[in-house]
Motif scaffolding. Structure first.
Motif, PDB file in Angstrom:
ATOM      1  N   PRO A  77      46.713  33.072  43.376  1.00  0.00           N
ATOM      2  CA  PRO A  77      47.450  32.068  42.777  1.00  0.00           C
ATOM      3  C   PRO A  77      47.393  31.929  41.248  1.00  0.00           C
ATOM      4  N   MET A  78      45.850  32.105  40.779  1.00  0.00           N
ATOM      5  CA  MET A  78      45.829  31.950  39.234  1.00  0.00           C
ATOM      6  C   MET A  78      46.178  32.930  38.444  1.00  0.00           C
ATOM      7  N   TYR A  79      46.346  34.274  39.025  1.00  0.00           N
ATOM      8  CA  TYR A  79      47.030  35.335  38.201  1.00  0.00           C
ATOM      9  C   TYR A  79      48.570  35.394  38.362  1.00  0.00           C
ATOM     10  N   LEU A  80      48.891  35.150  39.464  1.00  0.00           N
ATOM     11  CA  LEU A  80      50.364  34.875  39.688  1.00  0.00           C
ATOM     12  C   LEU A  80      51.146  33.612  38.695  1.00  0.00           C
ATOM     13  N   HIS A  81      50.271  32.738  38.568  1.00  0.00           N
ATOM     14  CA  HIS A  81      50.729  31.789  37.661  1.00  0.00           C
ATOM     15  C   HIS A  81      50.791  32.237  36.244  1.00  0.00           C
ATOM     16  N   ALA A 132      46.095  42.148  39.042  1.00  0.00           N
ATOM     17  CA  ALA A 132      44.913  41.225  39.496  1.00  0.00           C
ATOM     18  C   ALA A 132      45.322  40.282  40.637  1.00  0.00           C
ATOM     19  N   ALA A 133      46.551  39.947  40.563  1.00  0.00           N
ATOM     20  CA  ALA A 133      47.349  39.169  41.894  1.00  0.00           C
ATOM     21  C   ALA A 133      47.309  39.928  43.147  1.00  0.00           C
ATOM     22  N   LYS A 134      47.522  41.097  42.775  1.00  0.00           N
ATOM     23  CA  LYS A 134      47.816  42.101  44.008  1.00  0.00           C
ATOM     24  C   LYS A 134      46.444  42.599  44.585  1.00  0.00           C
ATOM     25  N   GLY A 154      42.375  40.468  35.407  1.00  0.00           N
ATOM     26  CA  GLY A 154      42.687  39.435  34.654  1.00  0.00           C
ATOM     27  C   GLY A 154      42.257  39.260  33.441  1.00  0.00           C
ATOM     28  N   ASN A 155      40.957  39.329  33.260  1.00  0.00           N
ATOM     29  CA  ASN A 155      40.458  39.143  31.972  1.00  0.00           C
ATOM     30  C   ASN A 155      41.159  40.171  30.803  1.00  0.00           C
ATOM     31  N   ILE A 156      41.407  41.390  31.180  1.00  0.00           N
ATOM     32  CA  ILE A 156      42.126  42.591  30.466  1.00  0.00           C
ATOM     33  C   ILE A 156      43.613  41.851  30.132  1.00  0.00           C
ATOM     34  N   GLY A 157      43.978  41.192  30.999  1.00  0.00           N
ATOM     35  CA  GLY A 157      45.488  40.612  30.740  1.00  0.00           C
ATOM     36  C   GLY A 157      45.293  39.214  29.605  1.00  0.00           C
ATOM     37  N   ASP A 158      44.153  38.698  29.656  1.00  0.00           N
ATOM     38  CA  ASP A 158      44.047  37.648  28.781  1.00  0.00           C
ATOM     39  C   ASP A 158      43.713  38.192  27.298  1.00  0.00           C
ATOM     40  N   GLU A 185      35.225  40.815  45.882  1.00  0.00           N
ATOM     41  CA  GLU A 185      36.704  40.247  46.136  1.00  0.00           C
ATOM     42  C   GLU A 185      36.994  39.505  44.856  1.00  0.00           C
ATOM     43  N   ILE A 186      35.891  39.064  44.181  1.00  0.00           N
ATOM     44  CA  ILE A 186      36.357  38.209  43.117  1.00  0.00           C
ATOM     45  C   ILE A 186      36.427  39.056  41.931  1.00  0.00           C
ATOM     46  N   LEU A 187      35.157  39.505  41.532  1.00  0.00           N
ATOM     47  CA  LEU A 187      35.129  40.287  40.196  1.00  0.00           C
ATOM     48  C   LEU A 187      35.907  41.336  40.192  1.00  0.00           C
ATOM     49  N   ALA A 188      36.712  42.095  40.952  1.00  0.00           N
ATOM     50  CA  ALA A 188      37.446  43.176  40.721  1.00  0.00           C
ATOM     51  C   ALA A 188      38.846  42.729  40.103  1.00  0.00           C
ATOM     52  N   ALA A 189      39.152  41.494  40.853  1.00  0.00           N
ATOM     53  CA  ALA A 189      40.429  40.602  40.142  1.00  0.00           C
ATOM     54  C   ALA A 189      40.301  40.206  38.793  1.00  0.00           C
TER      55      ALA A 189
END
Length: 255
Positions: free
Chosen positions: A203-207, A192-194, A170-174, A162-166
């Motif tokens: 909400p973190m990755y939508l932001h 990551a958001a979807k 997101g870390n790739i995005g960073d 649930e968490i690590l996949a996103a």
């Protein structure tokens, strides 16, 4: 008194012909079945050797697969978990303590005669531990500002968690933000958001996606992301100041 069954005799020629026809049809069916069975028996007899070989190969594959899982894969995974323990300890210490860079390097390359995450990936390829080591290695490289290696290892990590996949997406995005590849960063933040719908990563990755969209001049997309936070995640940390970003997006959209 003894009884007997009176022998039935066809009353007319038409009925006799019908009985003969029905008998012939039934006989043809049985003859066809007999012929088919004979052909099958002949085929089996002729190709018996090859059939046994095929059956044997299928059995060998099935048994081999079961044996591999039981006697190779399971022990390999157990060894990988044991060898990964110290590297994971270094990583946790780096996240929670001081001397982060040196600890992240130890997590990657190992120390005290123990494997690092890179060793786990190399020595235990194909195991769940090697997969998880890619996440740790990618995140460590991200913290060490080695963004290309971060992208490589995080991209190799696959998970339904649930968490690590996103977080991996997101870390790739960073990393892409730091490489000034903002279009790529936006794509990974949106993925990551979807990927998972929860109160933490969504909400973190939508932001983050909204902020990058603003920087790219994509006001409508930014506004959509910020409004989703406001409407669907009102209790999230990101919702606390989302109205400010909604205002910025609206101003940009009206230019």
């Amino acid at each position: 008194m003894a009884t007997y069954k009176k022998k039935y005799k066809a009353k007319n020629k038409a009925e006799q012909e019908q009985n003969i026809g029905e008998g012939s049809t039934t006989a043809e069916v049985f003859n066809t079945l007999d012929e088919t069975a004979s052909k099958t028996e002949a085929f089996v007899a002729k190709n018996q050797k090859y059939i046994f070989i095929i059956v044997g190969l299928v059995a060998a594959v099935v048994l081999g697969s079961l044996a591999y899982k039981e006697y190779v894969a399971k022990p390999k995974q157990a060894n990988a978990m044991n060898d990964m323990f110290q590297a994971q300890k270094y990583f946790d210490q780096a996240v929670n303590g001081v001397a982060k860079d040196s600890l992240f390097n130890l997590a990657l390359h190992g120390g005290e005669g123990k494997f690092g995450m890179l060793d786990i990936i190399s020595e235990y390829s194909g195991t769940p531990s090697a997969n998880l080591a890619n996440y740790y290695a990618g995140t460590a490289y991200l913290k060490l500002k080695d963004y290309k290696n971060a992208v490589e290892h995080l991209s190799n990590f696959k998970s339904d968690d649930e968490i690590l996949a996103a977080l991996a997406k997101g870390n790739i995005g960073d990393a892409f933000v730091q490489l000034n590849q903002k279009e790529d960063a936006l794509s990974y933040y949106e993925q990551a958001a979807k990927l998972r719908n929860n109160q933490y990563t969504t909400p973190m990755y939508l932001h983050k996606a909204g902020i990058i969209a603003l920087e790219l001049g994509k006001a409508d997309k930014a506004l959509a992301h910020f409004n989703t936070i406001k409407n669907d995640f009102p209790s999230s940390t990101e919702a606390a100041n989302v109205d400010v970003f909604i205002g910025k997006a609206q101003v940009l959209a009206n230019k």
